[in-house]
Design a protein around this motif. Structure first.
Motif, PDB file in Angstrom:
ATOM      1  N   PHE A 234     -10.325  -3.891  -1.588  1.00  0.00           N
ATOM      2  CA  PHE A 234      -9.845  -4.544  -2.805  1.00  0.00           C
ATOM      3  C   PHE A 234      -8.344  -4.847  -2.724  1.00  0.00           C
ATOM      4  O   PHE A 234      -7.839  -5.658  -3.494  1.00  0.00           O
ATOM      5  CB  PHE A 234     -10.118  -3.658  -4.017  1.00  0.00           C
ATOM      6  CG  PHE A 234     -11.577  -3.412  -4.270  1.00  0.00           C
ATOM      7  CD1 PHE A 234     -12.534  -4.352  -3.911  1.00  0.00           C
ATOM      8  CD2 PHE A 234     -11.999  -2.236  -4.863  1.00  0.00           C
ATOM      9  CE1 PHE A 234     -13.876  -4.130  -4.142  1.00  0.00           C
ATOM     10  CE2 PHE A 234     -13.347  -1.997  -5.111  1.00  0.00           C
ATOM     11  CZ  PHE A 234     -14.289  -2.942  -4.738  1.00  0.00           C
ATOM     12  N   GLY A 235      -7.670  -4.186  -1.797  1.00  0.00           N
ATOM     13  CA  GLY A 235      -6.245  -4.421  -1.623  1.00  0.00           C
ATOM     14  C   GLY A 235      -5.708  -3.537  -0.520  1.00  0.00           C
ATOM     15  O   GLY A 235      -6.329  -2.540  -0.142  1.00  0.00           O
ATOM     16  N   CYS A 236      -4.544  -3.896   0.023  1.00  0.00           N
ATOM     17  CA  CYS A 236      -3.954  -3.132   1.119  1.00  0.00           C
ATOM     18  C   CYS A 236      -2.445  -3.320   1.099  1.00  0.00           C
ATOM     19  O   CYS A 236      -1.938  -4.407   0.783  1.00  0.00           O
ATOM     20  CB  CYS A 236      -4.526  -3.605   2.455  1.00  0.00           C
ATOM     21  SG  CYS A 236      -3.871  -2.737   3.913  1.00  0.00           S
ATOM     22  N   THR A 237      -1.716  -2.266   1.436  1.00  0.00           N
ATOM     23  CA  THR A 237      -0.268  -2.340   1.537  1.00  0.00           C
ATOM     24  C   THR A 237       0.221  -1.241   2.466  1.00  0.00           C
ATOM     25  O   THR A 237      -0.579  -0.551   3.112  1.00  0.00           O
ATOM     26  CB  THR A 237       0.391  -2.220   0.144  1.00  0.00           C
ATOM     27  OG1 THR A 237       1.787  -2.519   0.248  1.00  0.00           O
ATOM     28  CG2 THR A 237       0.223  -0.819  -0.425  1.00  0.00           C
ATOM     29  N   ILE A 238       1.529  -1.073   2.532  1.00  0.00           N
ATOM     30  CA  ILE A 238       2.126  -0.003   3.324  1.00  0.00           C
ATOM     31  C   ILE A 238       2.205   1.249   2.457  1.00  0.00           C
ATOM     32  O   ILE A 238       2.625   1.177   1.300  1.00  0.00           O
ATOM     33  CB  ILE A 238       3.542  -0.393   3.796  1.00  0.00           C
ATOM     34  CG1 ILE A 238       3.494  -1.679   4.619  1.00  0.00           C
ATOM     35  CG2 ILE A 238       4.164   0.731   4.609  1.00  0.00           C
ATOM     36  CD1 ILE A 238       4.876  -2.255   4.907  1.00  0.00           C
ATOM     37  N   SER A 239       1.812   2.382   3.004  1.00  0.00           N
ATOM     38  CA  SER A 239       1.926   3.643   2.283  1.00  0.00           C
ATOM     39  C   SER A 239       3.352   4.152   2.408  1.00  0.00           C
ATOM     40  O   SER A 239       3.820   4.447   3.507  1.00  0.00           O
ATOM     41  CB  SER A 239       0.960   4.677   2.860  1.00  0.00           C
ATOM     42  OG  SER A 239       1.113   5.926   2.194  1.00  0.00           O
TER      43      SER A 239
END
Length: 363
Positions: free
Chosen positions: A303-308
């Motif tokens: 549903f979504g992705c980014t940098i942790s």
């Protein structure tokens, strides 16, 4: 190496209501590291062991003011009354899981937080020995320093009867974070409190838990490559100024993210998570393959992705564990093909508890 104490009040588990119709407390505490208790406390345990979870900070557009705790990953701290240690001091007797950390408590996240908590509790007559078990790699973007600090602060607090509240414990951890990676609470607050946390203010410190509904499924897909991204270096890459359009966009997306958390809308959460136009665009090029990994995650159904946090771990969200495993594999492949980095994928739930006592030996 021994060092004097420093700082703070009781960690009592916070059982937040599953319904969002009830008022959620805001924890307020002035950013002061003075002694909280006026009389010296007696320990209630001779030794304790605590745990603090990994965390995902920023969550896309929430730079330095949003974070979440991750179940099943974290650091352990064992703490004991030690007559061989000078009263009011703490020593680090053992560190496992990392060969890079200093045993000097002045330069160790767990040591700094333990010292700060001792000062808050006005501990002057007892010396403490601390053992740190690292379950999180350094520079991973999973709140490694915060986990150590949170576990240490909770261990000291529990050893002396849990007199400090979560706001005080976050302040103890913040002192540690400030010396290691900067004065930001989006890792240490969820590490202590669990769940999602919004940092409303830093002066005074105001923390607002964001209650994700109990009946909704949420899984974090965490893919960590063999690449270290030191927080200080990744913060240095950020722009000194931003334009008004990007400011407005990020504010709106952060608001959407908060609303999605409270509503249990994982699709909306993922969409907002992916929407950062200020921090991620500057950091992603510094992590080989990150842009391709994000595209692969979303193409595979995330549903979504980014940098942790500061990276290099990539975090995606989904509402199904088995789907999460498939998405994680695609992200691993993208890191290898585009970034030439080997990586490991994990699918984890939200940790709703935060730092806690694991065991203790009564005095």
């Amino acid at each position: 190496m021994a060092i004097c104490f420093q700082f703070q009040s009781p960690l009592k588990p916070i059982n937040f209501p599953s319904s969002t119709t009830k008022k959620v407390p805001i924890f307020k505490c002035k950013a002061s590291f003075s002694t909280t208790t006026t009389t010296e406390l007696e320990p209630v345990f001779t030794s304790v062991k605590s745990f603090a979870p990994a965390t995902v900070a920023n969550l896309g557009p929430g730079f330095d003011f949003l974070g979440a705790a991750v179940d099943g990953l974290g650091d352990f701290v064992s703490l004991s009354i030690d007559p061989s240690v000078s009263p009011g001091h703490v020593t680090i007797s053992e560190i496992s899981g990392s060969s890079k950390l200093s045993p000097n408590p002045l330069f160790n996240c767990a040591g700094i937080a333990a010292i700060a908590t001792m000062k808050m509790l006005n501990v002057r007559s007892f010396g403490l020995s601390l053992k740190l078990e690292k379950g999180l790699p350094l520079g991973s973007g999973l709140g490694s320093s915060a986990a150590s600090a949170a576990a240490a602060a909770v261990a000291v607090n529990e050893l002396f009867g849990a007199k400090l509240g979560v706001d005080q414990l976050v302040l103890a951890g913040l002192e540690s974070e400030a010396k290691v990676s900067g004065y930001h609470a989006d890792n240490i607050a969820p590490a202590v409190m669990g769940g999602f946390v919004l940092i409303k203010s830093y002066d005074p410190l105001e923390l607002k838990p964001l209650i994700f509904p109990q009946n909704q499924e949420l899984f974090f897909i965490l893919v960590s490559p063999e690449f270290e991204a030191p927080t200080k270096k990744m913060r240095a890459a950020l722009p000194a100024e931003i334009g008004m359009p990007h400011h407005v966009w990020n504010c709106s997306q952060a608001g959407a993210l908060v609303a999605s958390v409270l509503e249990g809308d994982v699709v909306g959460l993922g969409k907002a998570l992916s929407s950062d136009k200020i921090v991620e665009p500057k950091r992603a090029p510094l992590i080989p393959g990150m842009e391709a990994v994000k595209k692969a995650a979303i193409k595979a159904g995330a549903f979504g992705c980014t940098i942790s946090g500061a990276g290099p771990t990539a975090v995606a969200v989904i509402d199904n564990e088995e789907e999460g495993k498939k998405i994680g594999q695609k992200m691993v492949e993208a890191f290898l093909e585009e970034g030439h980095l080997r990586s490991v994928a994990m699918v984890k739930k939200l940790d709703r508890v935060g730092a806690r006592l694991i065991e203790g030996v009564p005095r």
